[in-house]
Write a protein that holds these residues in place. Structure first.
Motif, PDB file in Angstrom:
ATOM      1  N   ILE A   5       0.813  -1.174  -0.165  1.00 27.11           N
ATOM      2  CA  ILE A   5       0.008   0.089  -0.068  1.00 27.11           C
ATOM      3  C   ILE A   5       0.880   1.156  -0.029  1.00 27.11           C
ATOM      4  CG2 ILE A   5      -1.567   1.261   1.429  1.00 27.11           C
ATOM      5  CD1 ILE A   5      -2.932  -1.163   2.544  1.00 27.11           C
ATOM      6  N   SER A   6       0.468   2.203  -0.792  1.00 29.81           N
ATOM      7  CA  SER A   6       1.243   3.529  -0.866  1.00 29.81           C
ATOM      8  C   SER A   6       1.067   4.201   0.507  1.00 29.81           C
ATOM      9  CB  SER A   6       1.121   4.204  -2.110  1.00 29.81           C
ATOM     10  OG  SER A   6       1.510   5.599  -1.933  1.00 29.81           O
ATOM     11  N   SER A  14       2.234  -1.086  -8.009  1.00 28.29           N
ATOM     12  CA  SER A  14       1.950  -2.499  -8.556  1.00 28.29           C
ATOM     13  C   SER A  14       3.433  -2.683  -9.116  1.00 28.29           C
ATOM     14  CB  SER A  14       1.119  -2.599  -9.778  1.00 28.29           C
ATOM     15  OG  SER A  14      -0.086  -2.177  -8.967  1.00 28.29           O
ATOM     16  N   GLU A  15       3.683  -3.904  -9.387  1.00 36.62           N
ATOM     17  CA  GLU A  15       5.049  -4.467 -10.301  1.00 36.62           C
ATOM     18  C   GLU A  15       4.364  -4.968 -11.517  1.00 36.62           C
ATOM     19  OE1 GLU A  15       6.897  -7.291  -7.860  1.00 36.62           O
ATOM     20  OE2 GLU A  15       7.426  -5.810  -6.231  1.00 36.62           O
ATOM     21  N   ILE A  16       4.963  -4.645 -12.608  1.00 33.21           N
ATOM     22  CA  ILE A  16       4.626  -4.963 -13.946  1.00 33.21           C
ATOM     23  C   ILE A  16       5.812  -5.548 -14.647  1.00 33.21           C
ATOM     24  CG2 ILE A  16       2.661  -3.447 -14.176  1.00 33.21           C
ATOM     25  CD1 ILE A  16       4.409  -1.592 -15.995  1.00 33.21           C
TER      26      ILE A  16
END
Length: 56
Positions: A5-6, A14-16
């Motif tokens: 959570i930011s 998120s990691e993409i």
């Protein structure tokens, strides 16, 4: 993939998947990539937030 959570805005980091590591050598390259090249990519989504690893 996913992230925490930011603390800075409402939502999650998120990691993409990315095809390759992008190496930018100066501020002008950074500006061009993040204002012109990356947004034109078919896999770009406005909700993506780039992460950076700095090298000496």
């Amino acid at each position: 993939m996913g992230g925490p959570i930011s603390e800075y805005y409402g939502g999650w980091f998120s990691e993409i998947f990315m095809r390759d590591i992008i190496k930018l050598t100066d501020n002008e390259s950074y500006r061009d990539y993040f204002t012109n090249i990356w947004p034109a990519d078919k896999e770009f989504h406005a909700c993506y937030w780039p992460g950076f690893w700095l090298e000496e």
